[in-house]
Design an enzyme around this catalytic site. Structure first.
Site, PDB file in Angstrom:
ATOM      1  N   HIS A 319      58.833  63.123  77.495  1.00  0.00           N
ATOM      2  CA  HIS A 319      57.860  63.717  78.402  1.00  0.00           C
ATOM      3  C   HIS A 319      58.627  64.365  79.545  1.00  0.00           C
ATOM      4  O   HIS A 319      59.795  64.038  79.803  1.00  0.00           O
ATOM      5  CB  HIS A 319      56.929  62.648  78.963  1.00  0.00           C
ATOM      6  CG  HIS A 319      55.967  62.098  77.950  1.00  0.00           C
ATOM      7  ND1 HIS A 319      55.050  62.869  77.290  1.00  0.00           N
ATOM      8  CD2 HIS A 319      55.781  60.819  77.497  1.00  0.00           C
ATOM      9  CE1 HIS A 319      54.335  62.118  76.473  1.00  0.00           C
ATOM     10  NE2 HIS A 319      54.749  60.862  76.576  1.00  0.00           N
ATOM     11  N   CYS A 362      57.535  68.868  78.453  1.00  0.00           N
ATOM     12  CA  CYS A 362      56.733  69.767  79.277  1.00  0.00           C
ATOM     13  C   CYS A 362      57.496  70.120  80.550  1.00  0.00           C
ATOM     14  O   CYS A 362      58.325  69.363  81.044  1.00  0.00           O
ATOM     15  CB  CYS A 362      55.404  69.111  79.636  1.00  0.00           C
ATOM     16  SG  CYS A 362      54.251  69.058  78.262  1.00  0.00           S
TER      17      CYS A 362
END
Length: 520
Positions: A319, A362
């Site tokens: 992430h 991301c």
């Protein structure tokens, strides 16, 4: 577990004398790094390490047979491994896994007496002051290994060893080095002509007398002077390919962070390993790392000696947010902190060599307005950082991101991420990788053929396997598609735009798979 195969390995291990095991370790060369060697005290340990590196298995015993043949254990080949006479003759003729350089050094070590080794140790002491403590048994292989660690001996630099052998009056061993250098020169010269022919044939579709072509310099400076150089990619292995793969974020959730596990990431790791292992990289995967552990692992690899390697590749699967990736404990790790470990000051043995980072995470929480995809971001309230994370500005870096800053990347929960899967697909696409030569005119190739070998071969393949071309193709394929995302119970049609930043000074051509084919 195949009990019979393990029993065979144990039988071979028990039959090896200590000095023979050391010889096998030495002959493995760059297939083993120093920390591997420290843990090998018996044959089965060596076999286990080679198996993990994909160099040894029940179905593929070639490397083991080559090692046994080179140290003269024909009895083991015949009686334990049932090697035929024809196979043994073939083993004597050529080796696929043992380099000619390594074989030459082993031959030299086998033909030097302990008294002569002692004399060379006296000469080496000025460079390696603890050589007598390290090498109490006066083993020449130890001397050679220590010289390599010190950087005074390599396949490209045999001058110091040649001088030492000359000093102890071993002209015969000096001749071995001279013959090796001459052989390497002739091989490169032959490769030069081969690729010249290949380049011309691809462009013109006809057979041309390469020797008749000369660069045309009558109308000013030749085009060859303006061609970009290519990075050397000749070492085996080419370098480490490290995969930092974060899937399980339960520790972050225990800290009251709203974050899901990254299902599907194992498919990305498998695809990366297949592609880069086939291209001569030593692939190592590290799973479920806290932020601190990620930094520690990267720092450890930055401290390794990369002298005998061409490059370094790192994939971070996690992430993330703008300029950062998350550890499994939710700790933020700056991408800049990861890449800075490998700049010229912190990792001098990679100075001038390409350092490639792929960040599958991301870079924000905005959606860029098939299968159902999920966001690869953390469901958190982010602090705004208009500038994002600073990227390294030192030379020879390429840092590729799955998406543009401020935006989310996409991941299929069973098949892997859009970015990594597309990247690996393009890297296995023969039609794309080997079709770009048509973009270069035959006249330009005519100029290119007048340059050095590295430029000729490099310029030819640059039109095929240049990494920036590959990444541009990846960006095109991803940007052209519309993806359906389930975001808080609503399905949205979104886009994804990968990006990269490069300070590479030369063309970077990914090596062709070792078997000459694309990985499958």
């Amino acid at each position: 577990m195949d009990t019979a195969f393990r029993a065979t390995e144990l039988k071979i291990s028990n039959a090896l004398r200590t000095e023979e095991l050391l010889s096998m370790i030495f002959l493995c060369g760059k297939n083993l790094h120093e920390r591997d060697k420290e843990n090998i005290t018996e044959g089965v340990a060596l076999f286990s390490i080679l198996e993990k590196k994909g160099l040894h298995s029940k179905e593929d015993l070639l490397f083991l047979k080559e090692l046994l043949s080179r140290i003269g254990r024909i009895d083991i080949l015949k009686d334990v491994l049932n090697t035929t006479k024809n196979e043994m003759e073939e083993l004597k003729r050529s080796f696929q896994h043992i380099s000619s350089y390594r074989s030459m050094l082993y031959d030299i070590s086998e033909n030097i007496a302990k008294a002569e080794t002692d004399n060379i140790m006296h000469l080496v002491e000025q460079e390696i002051n603890n050589i007598r403590k390290i090498n109490g048994k006066k083993c020449m292989m130890v001397v050679l290994s220590e010289m390599e660690k010190k950087g005074t001996l390599s396949e490209e630099d045999l001058k110091t060893l040649h001088a030492y052998l000359k000093a102890i009056n071993r002209a015969d061993l000096c001749q071995k080095i001279d013959n090796f250098v001459k052989e390497q020169y002739n091989q490169r010269k032959g490769l030069d002509v081969k690729f010249q022919k290949m380049a011309i044939q691809e462009v013109s579709g006809a057979e041309i007398n390469v020797g008749s072509i000369q660069p045309d310099t009558s109308n000013g400076p030749s085009l060859q002077n303006n061609l970009l150089e290519t990075y050397d990619m000749e070492k085996i292995p080419h370098g480490w390919c490290i995969i930092l793969n974060n899937h399980d974020f339960k520790e972050a959730r225990s800290n009251k962070m709203q974050v899901k596990d990254r299902d599907g990431t194992e498919k990305d790791a498998e695809a990366i390993e297949t592609v880069f292992r086939s291209r001569g990289y030593e692939v190592i995967q590290e799973k479920n790392l806290t932020g601190e552990k990620m930094l520690k692992i990267i720092n450890n690899y930055a401290k390794e000696d990369h002298t005998g390697r061409d490059s370094f590749v790192c994939f971070v699967l996690s992430h993330g947010d703008k300029g950062i990736v998350f550890g499994t404990d939710g700790m933020k790790v700056s991408v800049k902190d990861l890449t800075d470990c490998f700049n010229g000051q912190n990792c001098p043995s990679l100075f001038g060599k390409p350092k490639i980072f792929f960040i599958q995470a991301c870079q924000g929480d905005q959606s860029d307005t098939g299968v159902t995809y999920v966001s690869d971001s953390m469901e958190l309230v982010y602090v705004t950082d208009a500038n994002g994370g600073r990227l390294p500005i030192t030379a020879d870096f390429l840092t590729a991101f799955a998406c543009f800053k401020d935006y989310e990347s996409l991941r299929d929960q069973t098949a892997g991420t859009v970015y990594i899967q597309t990247l690996c697909t393009v890297l296995q696409d023969n039609q794309f990788l080997f079709s770009q030569v048509s973009l270069v005119s035959s006249e330009e190739f005519k100029y290119r053929l007048g340059d050095s070998l590295s430029c000729k071969v490099g310029a030819f393949f640059a039109t095929k396997m240049d990494l920036t071309r590959i990444l541009t193709k990846v960006q095109e394929k991803i940007a052209d598609k519309v993806y359906k995302v389930n975001k808080k119970g609503q399905f949205l049609n979104v886009k994804q735009m990968p990006t990269y930043q490069s300070t590479l000074r030369k063309i970077l051509i990914l090596p062709i798979p070792s078997n000459g084919l694309q990985a499958s």
